[in-house]
Design an enzyme around this catalytic site. Structure first.
Site, PDB file in Angstrom:
ATOM      1  CE  LYS A  30       0.260  -7.560 -12.365  1.00  0.00           C
ATOM      2  NZ  LYS A  30       0.510  -8.335 -11.140  1.00  0.00           N
ATOM      3  N   GLY A  57      -2.344   0.870  -6.727  1.00  0.00           N
ATOM      4  CA  GLY A  57      -1.037   0.432  -6.248  1.00  0.00           C
ATOM      5  C   GLY A  57      -0.199   1.615  -5.838  1.00  0.00           C
ATOM      6  CB  THR A  91       2.582   7.303  -5.680  1.00  0.00           C
ATOM      7  OG1 THR A  91       1.404   7.399  -4.870  1.00  0.00           O
ATOM      8  CG2 THR A  91       2.758   8.602  -6.435  1.00  0.00           C
ATOM      9  CB  VAL A 145       3.632   1.206 -10.136  1.00  0.00           C
ATOM     10  CG1 VAL A 145       3.013   0.487 -11.316  1.00  0.00           C
ATOM     11  CG2 VAL A 145       4.807   0.395  -9.604  1.00  0.00           C
ATOM     12  CD  GLU A 188      -7.082   3.681  -4.432  1.00  0.00           C
ATOM     13  OE1 GLU A 188      -6.200   4.330  -3.816  1.00  0.00           O
ATOM     14  OE2 GLU A 188      -7.455   2.555  -4.105  1.00  0.00           O
ATOM     15  CB  CYS A 242      -4.403   3.070  -0.434  1.00  0.00           C
ATOM     16  SG  CYS A 242      -6.097   2.596  -0.721  1.00  0.00           S
ATOM     17  CD  GLU A 268       1.033   4.365   0.793  1.00  0.00           C
ATOM     18  OE1 GLU A 268       1.703   4.181  -0.236  1.00  0.00           O
ATOM     19  OE2 GLU A 268      -0.215   4.296   0.820  1.00  0.00           O
TER      20      GLU A 268
HETATM   21  P1  NAI Z   1       3.132  -1.996  -6.676  1.00  0.00           P
HETATM   22  O1  NAI Z   1       2.557  -0.700  -7.048  1.00  0.00           O
HETATM   23  O2  NAI Z   1       4.435  -2.383  -7.272  1.00  0.00           O
HETATM   24  O3  NAI Z   1       2.109  -3.179  -7.010  1.00  0.00           O
HETATM   25  C1  NAI Z   1       0.748  -3.022  -7.309  1.00  0.00           C
HETATM   26  C2  NAI Z   1       0.412  -3.804  -8.571  1.00  0.00           C
HETATM   27  O4  NAI Z   1       1.072  -3.227  -9.692  1.00  0.00           O
HETATM   28  C3  NAI Z   1       0.826  -5.255  -8.566  1.00  0.00           C
HETATM   29  O5  NAI Z   1      -0.147  -6.019  -9.240  1.00  0.00           O
HETATM   30  C4  NAI Z   1       2.117  -5.248  -9.358  1.00  0.00           C
HETATM   31  O6  NAI Z   1       2.419  -6.480  -9.960  1.00  0.00           O
HETATM   32  C5  NAI Z   1       1.812  -4.222 -10.401  1.00  0.00           C
HETATM   33  N1  NAI Z   1       2.977  -3.575 -11.002  1.00  0.00           N
HETATM   34  C6  NAI Z   1       4.212  -3.399 -10.485  1.00  0.00           C
HETATM   35  N2  NAI Z   1       4.996  -2.762 -11.355  1.00  0.00           N
HETATM   36  C7  NAI Z   1       4.250  -2.508 -12.441  1.00  0.00           C
HETATM   37  C8  NAI Z   1       4.491  -1.836 -13.675  1.00  0.00           C
HETATM   38  N3  NAI Z   1       5.669  -1.286 -13.947  1.00  0.00           N
HETATM   39  N4  NAI Z   1       3.496  -1.740 -14.558  1.00  0.00           N
HETATM   40  C9  NAI Z   1       2.285  -2.256 -14.287  1.00  0.00           C
HETATM   41  N5  NAI Z   1       1.999  -2.908 -13.156  1.00  0.00           N
HETATM   42  C10 NAI Z   1       2.970  -3.022 -12.227  1.00  0.00           C
HETATM   43  O7  NAI Z   1       3.237  -2.050  -5.112  1.00  0.00           O
HETATM   44  P2  NAI Z   1       4.213  -2.996  -4.242  1.00  0.00           P
HETATM   45  O8  NAI Z   1       5.601  -2.946  -4.757  1.00  0.00           O
HETATM   46  O9  NAI Z   1       3.582  -4.311  -4.138  1.00  0.00           O
HETATM   47  O10 NAI Z   1       4.187  -2.247  -2.855  1.00  0.00           O
HETATM   48  C11 NAI Z   1       5.114  -1.208  -2.582  1.00  0.00           C
HETATM   49  C12 NAI Z   1       4.473  -0.074  -1.865  1.00  0.00           C
HETATM   50  O11 NAI Z   1       3.434   0.490  -2.670  1.00  0.00           O
HETATM   51  C13 NAI Z   1       3.763  -0.427  -0.584  1.00  0.00           C
HETATM   52  O12 NAI Z   1       4.615  -0.500   0.478  1.00  0.00           O
HETATM   53  C14 NAI Z   1       2.811   0.705  -0.454  1.00  0.00           C
HETATM   54  O13 NAI Z   1       3.448   1.832   0.074  1.00  0.00           O
HETATM   55  C15 NAI Z   1       2.393   0.988  -1.873  1.00  0.00           C
HETATM   56  N6  NAI Z   1       1.143   0.309  -2.231  1.00  0.00           N
HETATM   57  C16 NAI Z   1      -0.004   1.022  -2.188  1.00  0.00           C
HETATM   58  C17 NAI Z   1      -1.202   0.401  -2.462  1.00  0.00           C
HETATM   59  C18 NAI Z   1      -2.467   1.152  -2.415  1.00  0.00           C
HETATM   60  O14 NAI Z   1      -3.501   0.532  -2.272  1.00  0.00           O
HETATM   61  N7  NAI Z   1      -2.460   2.434  -2.550  1.00  0.00           N
HETATM   62  C19 NAI Z   1      -1.285  -0.992  -2.768  1.00  0.00           C
HETATM   63  C20 NAI Z   1      -0.013  -1.656  -2.856  1.00  0.00           C
HETATM   64  C21 NAI Z   1       1.128  -1.006  -2.573  1.00  0.00           C
END
Ligand code: NAI
Length: 788
Positions: A190, A241, A243, A245, A263, A297, A394
């Protein structure tokens, strides 16, 4: 557009936009996308827009995956699994090569599509994201080819659910899909809701090369679609994604026997010592926090700079920052593109405003921002007090904090003062200093005099709340493989605890010829301790009371964790030194074999001598492994020696099975301490006395106080405290299903690494081996420039 004359007068770069027609035509021809399931695109269902963050222009509509879509995709992956996993590695390799070649063939197309959907500068998508994605498939084609030789006996994990973020959409897809397919798994991926387009283009590539249907399935949608994938009957979840989630996924998968890699976020230190090549370090900042608008990240978002050079460093940084070009991501001269979506811009602005209200000072580049689109001026922050929200949150935008330090020790303390542990960058011309600091920072990836270097051949992943598991390299392959599980054995049910005040008498030391003490205490920090509760419980054998054990509680666990924390010397000791101590321990255990065999016999253990003999041999085996289970130098594409070092976690909880009272304990504690961990062990609840006898062997064997702590009592109550404890870095639990679920769920707080399993035959080969050593360590990849 400026004229050539004007350009020559100002020496400013003129615009050099990359053509987007081909991609726009491709989008126009499709307009609305369905999912890619079982080798074909579905009809679009309920859809949402995906837009270009640089302009706000809608690029396409993609489908919001429902639970039913996920179910179909998982079923397709399940159906495809037997044939795909049975293919000889050589055949799977051919498919991976084909994917790599087709990505390469469409490099320009994919780079433009990525830049349109994500907002990142074309220079980055063209030179970094897409080539690295192709490299990932090439590299893993190689792993498929040699899988059977390099990982003998390994099997694929099964159907993998993969959820990726929006910051490196195609690259994260490659990181997930390439190793999974190489190992013989099938996947449902996804992509993030902001950036689904390159994943859909990749699905077209899969169709085009005729990849067997169901091997790769792509379901688009938001967090709800992701959550449905997590809940689906998959064998593994790989997530990148936030932390928050990640933590929710840890809870949702608890007790389901789903292999999990996370990760997550980071707040990585970027440490500049006084003797660093300052210009290189300043350029490093550009690549570190302004790369991909800081939406990385592992971005070096905490710059720690030696106080003596801080003013000059900051001056050069400001000068360099002023030259950054912010604007059209498709322009080949752009350094800083658009933030992925308006909601992220708001989030970043809100955080910065909060930080400023708490005293931080923001310095931004004097740039003219485009009048539309998600643009932010890059910058950095000073005067960020430790309690400021920006110190540990972050930002995920183009802003790093700048803090000073005086000594290397202070730099390390500041670097480690974070709940995260993803990456670190160290700048110094003194290799001794750089490598010393590399060994002391808590981070899964350390770059010396470099930053944000990635390669398929090296592992990537975090410590602490940055998650667990590795992607890339040999260690990344292990995450997509499984080995035939050990034969499980029913565990003896614990006898109910019948507590009574703990007698005050002092136990006599155990000697083979002396009568065995009947009122065992706890063992904490190298000393025998009365339980905090003041209670002990009767230890029964065949219905007869054979002694008393201390009834440990939350407070005792806390004390034990504290004692383990203090015993840092053990983790720093060389493998050779640990081997010596453990060898001595084995000898002392052998000297007391008779006494232990008597004790086990009394507890009703069958063939007690055999059990003791195995425990002794096992102790020697782990003593021998202490300086043999070592790392590797990865062969990465750039000119680096990339050291893959197995490091201990630090403090580990070890919850033993309720039988095999001596062997269960030895089998779980010895590999952990052989690798340099300090342990808080909960021995067999109903038969703890062999463990309490064992601490007397520890005392005589030069095992430093605090390295092994033993708390007896109600197994699952104590396990829960360990799982919830923020200062416990990893937890092993052997026990029943309910206990395993509890441990995995409760450990989500600090995202500690857990290993839970049912009881096994401790006397056989399943009771010992390298798997235990792998599980007792985490790999740190240290990149040191070499040969250039
Ligand atoms: P997110 O963690 O919500 O999104 C990442 C992925 O997880 C997306 O594909 C999203 O659709 C999916 N997702 C969201 N909720 C989920 C759930 N309950 N169960 C399974 N999958 C789920 O990140 P978001 O909201 O886009 O970004 C928010 C903050 O997260 C950013 O500002 C950043 O601080 C951090 N982030 C860190 C990343 C990294 O590479 N470490 C990448 C993206 C975001």
């Amino acid at each position: 557009m400026p004229s050539v004359k004007e350009i020559l007068e100002t020496m400013e770069y003129g615009p050099a936009p990359e053509a987007a027609d081909q991609v726009m035509n491709w989008l126009k021809a499709r307009a609305r996308f369905g999912h890619y399931i079982d080798g074909a695109f579905t009809e679009p269902g309920e859809t949402f827009d995906t837009a270009n963050p640089a302009t706000g222009e809608v690029l396409a509509q993609v489908s919001q995956g429902s639970a039913a879509d996920i179910e179909r995709a998982v079923a397709a992956a399940r159906a495809a699994l037997p044939a795909w996993s049975r293919l000889p590695g050589h055949e799977r390799a051919k498919w991976l090569y084909a994917l790599a070649r087709h990505i390469q063939k469409r490099e320009r197309f994919l780079a433009v599509l990525e830049t349109l959907d994500n907002g990142k500068p074309i220079r980055e998508s063209r030179d970094i994201d897409v080539p690295l994605a192709a490299r990932h498939f090439y590299h893993h084609a190689g792993w498929a080819e040699i899988l059977e030789d390099e990982f003998p006996g390994a099997q694929p994990v099964g159907v993998c659910g993969q959820i990726i973020p929006w910051n490196f959409p195609l690259l994260m897809l490659a990181w997930k899909i390439a190793p999974a397919l190489a190992a013989g798994n099938t996947v449902v991926l996804k992509p993030a809701e902001f950036t689904p387009l390159t994943a859909l283009a990749f699905a077209e590539i899969c169709a085009e090369i005729g990849l067997p249907r169901g091997v790769v399935n792509i379901v688009t949608g938001d967090g709800a679609t992701g959550a449905a994938l997590v809940d689906a009957p998959v064998d593994k979840i790989a997530f990148t994604g936030s932390t928050e989630v990640g933590r929710a996924i840890r809870k949702a998968t608890a007790g389901r026997d789903v292999k999990l890699t996370l990760e997550l976020g980071g707040k990585s230190p970027f440490i500049v010592f006084a003797d660093a090549d300052l210009d290189a370090a300043v350029e490093g900042v550009v690549d570190s926090i302004w790369f991909n608008q800081g939406q990385v990240c592992c971005a070096g978002s905490r710059i720690l700079v030696a106080e003596s050079i801080a003013p000059v460093f900051q001056k050069r940084l400001a000068t360099r920052m002023a030259k950054l070009r912010v604007g059209d991501p498709l322009d080949k001269c752009t350094d800083i593109g658009a933030i992925v979506a308006p909601v992220q811009v708001q989030r970043i602005r809100r955080l910065i405003a909060e930080g400023e209200a708490q005293g931080a000072r923001l310095h931004t580049a004097p740039v003219q921002l485009p009048d539309r689109g998600c643009f932010l001026a890059p910058g950095y922050l000073t005067d960020v007090a430790p309690a400021n929200i920006l110190s540990d949150t972050e930002i995920f935008g183009p802003y790093a904090t700048v803090t000073t330090f005086r000594t290397p020790d202070e730099a390390v303390t500041l670097a480690n003062n974070s709940r995260y542990g993803l990456a670190a960058s160290i700048w110094s011309e003194n290799v001794n200093l750089a490598l010393d600091v590399a060994s002391r920072v808590k981070a899964g990836v350390v770059w010396v005099n470099s930053t944000n270097v990635f390669d398929a051949g090296a592992g990537f992943g975090g410590y602490r709340e940055s998650g667990f598991g590795r992607e890339g390299g040999r260690e990344g392959m292990r995450e997509y493989l499984s080995w035939p599980g050990p034969k499980t054995r029913p565990e003896a049910q614990p006898t109910p605890i019948d507590a009574a005040p703990h007698p005050a008498d002092k136990p006599a030391p155990i000697r083979a010829e002396a009568p065995i003490d009947r009122t065992a205490k706890l063992y904490i920090g190298g000393a025998q301790k009365r339980p905090d509760s003041g209670y002990s419980y009767a230890v029964l054998a065949k219905g007869k009371e054979i002694g008393l054990a201390g009834l440990g509680n939350r407070k005792d666990i806390r004390n034990a964790v504290e004692a383990a924390h203090k015993a840092t010397g053990w983790s720093k000791a060389t493998g050779h030194n640990r081997a010596q101590v453990l060898y001595y321990l084995a000898e002392n255990l052998a000297a007391r074999a008779e006494g232990f065999a008597e004790r086990l016999k009394e507890m009703g253990v069958s063939k007690p001598r055999e059990e003791v003999e195995t425990a002794i041999r096992r102790t020697f085996w782990y003593a021998a492994q202490a300086d043999k289970f070592d790392g590797a130098v990865h062969s990465t594409k750039s000119a680096h020696v990339t050291l893959a070092m197995p490091e201990p976690f630090g403090v580990m909880g070890v919850v033993c099975p309720n039988d095999a009272p001596l062997l269960g304990l030895i089998s779980m504690v010895l590999p952990a301490i052989a690798m340099g961990n300090r342990v808080v062990a909960v021995p067999a609840q109903s038969m703890p006395l062999a463990a309490t006898d064992f601490y007397q062997v520890l005392e005589t064997s030069d095992v430093p106080g605090g390295v092994v702590n033993i708390v007896t009592g109600a197994k699952d109550e104590l396990a829960r405290v360990l799982a919830q404890h923020d200062d416990v870095d990893a937890l092993w639990y052997c026990g029943d299903e309910a206990g395993r679920e509890m441990v995995e769920s409760e450990s989500a707080g600090n995202l500690k690494v857990t290993w839970t399993f049912p009881n096994r035959d401790w006397r056989g080969k399943d009771g010992q081996g390298r798997e235990f050593l792998h599980r007792a360590t985490q790999i740190k990849n240290i990149w040191v420039p070499y040969g250039e």
